[in-house]
Design a protein around this motif. Sequence first.
Motif, short mmCIF file in Angstrom:
data_model
loop_
_atom_site.label_atom_id
_atom_site.label_comp_id
_atom_site.label_asym_id
_atom_site.label_seq_id
_atom_site.Cartn_x
_atom_site.Cartn_y
_atom_site.Cartn_z
N GLU A 157 -4.91 18.27 2.36
CA GLU A 157 -3.86 18.16 3.96
C GLU A 157 -4.52 19.77 4.44
OE1 GLU A 157 -0.24 15.34 1.81
OE2 GLU A 157 -0.31 17.19 1.73
N ILE A 158 -4.60 19.99 3.53
CA ILE A 158 -4.99 21.57 4.71
C ILE A 158 -7.18 21.22 5.30
CG2 ILE A 158 -5.42 24.08 4.21
CD1 ILE A 158 -3.65 23.90 2.40
N ILE A 159 -7.13 20.93 4.51
CA ILE A 159 -8.78 20.41 4.74
C ILE A 159 -8.86 19.78 5.91
CG2 ILE A 159 -11.04 19.52 4.11
CD1 ILE A 159 -10.50 20.72 1.49
N ALA A 193 -10.86 13.10 8.99
CA ALA A 193 -9.82 14.30 8.85
C ALA A 193 -8.67 12.91 7.65
CB ALA A 193 -9.33 15.04 9.39
N LEU A 194 -8.66 12.38 8.34
CA LEU A 194 -7.57 11.29 8.41
C LEU A 194 -8.20 10.66 6.98
CD1 LEU A 194 -7.00 9.09 11.87
CD2 LEU A 194 -5.22 10.47 10.29
N CYS A 195 -9.49 10.40 6.56
CA CYS A 195 -9.79 9.24 5.58
C CYS A 195 -9.44 10.59 3.85
CB CYS A 195 -11.60 9.12 5.61
SG CYS A 195 -11.58 7.17 6.33
N LEU A 196 -9.54 11.58 4.57
CA LEU A 196 -9.76 12.91 3.76
C LEU A 196 -7.82 12.81 2.53
CD1 LEU A 196 -11.18 15.85 4.38
CD2 LEU A 196 -11.56 14.98 2.50
N THR A 197 -6.69 11.88 3.63
CA THR A 197 -5.96 11.73 3.15
C THR A 197 -5.24 11.43 2.13
OG1 THR A 197 -4.68 11.03 5.63
CG2 THR A 197 -4.97 13.19 5.14
N PHE A 198 -6.35 10.34 2.43
CA PHE A 198 -6.52 8.60 1.72
C PHE A 198 -6.04 9.01 0.06
CE2 PHE A 198 -8.58 5.16 -1.51
CZ PHE A 198 -7.64 4.56 -1.05
N GLN A 199 -5.21 8.22 -0.25
CA GLN A 199 -5.53 8.39 -2.30
C GLN A 199 -4.60 6.88 -2.60
OE1 GLN A 199 -0.64 9.71 -2.93
NE2 GLN A 199 -1.49 11.22 -1.60
N ILE A 252 1.00 -1.59 0.53
CA ILE A 252 -0.10 0.17 -0.19
C ILE A 252 0.65 1.18 0.22
CG2 ILE A 252 -2.00 -1.01 0.82
CD1 ILE A 252 -0.78 -0.10 3.43
N ASN A 253 0.64 2.44 -0.26
CA ASN A 253 1.05 3.60 -0.41
C ASN A 253 1.19 4.33 1.61
OD1 ASN A 253 -1.27 4.64 0.18
ND2 ASN A 253 -2.27 4.90 -2.65
N LEU A 254 1.99 5.16 1.69
CA LEU A 254 2.23 6.00 2.56
C LEU A 254 1.06 6.15 2.75
CD1 LEU A 254 4.18 6.72 4.28
CD2 LEU A 254 4.92 8.15 3.58
N SER A 255 0.11 6.82 2.23
CA SER A 255 -1.26 7.48 3.02
C SER A 255 -2.10 6.65 3.39
CB SER A 255 -2.03 8.68 1.67
OG SER A 255 -2.19 7.87 1.00
N LEU A 256 -2.66 5.50 3.41
CA LEU A 256 -2.80 4.58 3.53
C LEU A 256 -2.28 3.47 4.97
CD1 LEU A 256 -6.26 2.69 3.33
CD2 LEU A 256 -4.42 1.33 1.51
N TYR A 257 -1.33 3.67 5.02
CA TYR A 257 -0.66 3.36 6.19
C TYR A 257 -0.80 3.81 6.84
CZ TYR A 257 3.74 3.44 9.27
OH TYR A 257 4.48 3.52 9.76
N SER A 258 -0.61 5.21 6.70
CA SER A 258 -0.47 6.18 8.39
C SER A 258 -2.17 6.18 8.39
CB SER A 258 0.06 7.83 6.78
OG SER A 258 0.85 8.20 6.55
N ILE A 259 -2.79 6.44 7.31
CA ILE A 259 -4.61 5.76 7.64
C ILE A 259 -4.39 5.11 8.57
CG2 ILE A 259 -6.83 5.33 7.27
CD1 ILE A 259 -6.23 7.18 4.41
#
Length: 294
Positions: free
Chosen positions: A277-279, A142-148, A99-106
């Motif tokens: 990310e700003i949102i 907010a976390l889900c918004l960072t999903f790629q 997985i990519n870094l955004s999904l890992y972070s979530i």
Amino acid sequence: MYNYPSKGRVFLYYGIILAAVVLFGFQFFFNQKFEAKNGNNLASSMIFIFGSSIAGLLVLLVINGFRLEFTPYTLIISVVTALNMIACIICSLKSLAYINLSLYSIFSMLGGMVLPFVAGILFYGEPLTAGKIVCFAVITVALCLTFQKSDGNKKGYIYYAGIFIFNGMSGVLSKIFQESVYPKTSSAGYSILSAAATVIIAGIFLLGLRKQLPKIDKASFGYLGAYGILNKVANYMLLIALAHVPASTQYPMVTGGVMIVSTILGFFTAKKPSKKEIISVALSFAGIMALVII
């Protein structure tokens, strides 16, 4: 039921949490610098854990006046804490192959928020307030918004679950230690034993990986040293606050706060934060305000 401290002391501990959040935000900068130079394979990661834990151990010893504390119970929890961190690192390395870094972070940040939140309410009598519900829901969005979008692989699900569980368990273990009635050390004593256990376990891993170890330059030693100091001091501060602030309040605040600080620091790097990310940062701030006000 959970007993709250006085209002004045509550804001003092909120301040300690926010200071820890700032330290966490800066630690990611040094982590990224180390990975850029040395990669993030198992051998490099173990060097990073080993070296950063030594740096953190030394600064904790200074904070505690070089006073060593010990009880069997604290040692057991410290070893479990160290093993939990190592397991989280291994799952992180494995999952990033899928997985990519955004999904890992979530997965990582949701685990760090959800498990202590649930444990505090279900097992320690912490009240479920409207502010907590709003904060939890808003920060999750907010976390889900960072999903790629990622080319995920079903074979990696066990590692995704591992990230969620092991990162979340770090907060749960801190809560278990603070609430335990068994003979135990101070928060500083527990932090020192946890760091020492991590050094020993990572050192054992390094012995097994000695033929694969990369050469580390002076700058990289500086990065892992700075990370170790910031990380251990920040976790120690959270442990102090956790004795007075409910886990169901503290960990949503930490998750939202780290998102805010990391995004702000992103403006000073080559890769500027995106609109999403700003949102997400604006939502995180609103969630924290709901937690404090409602």
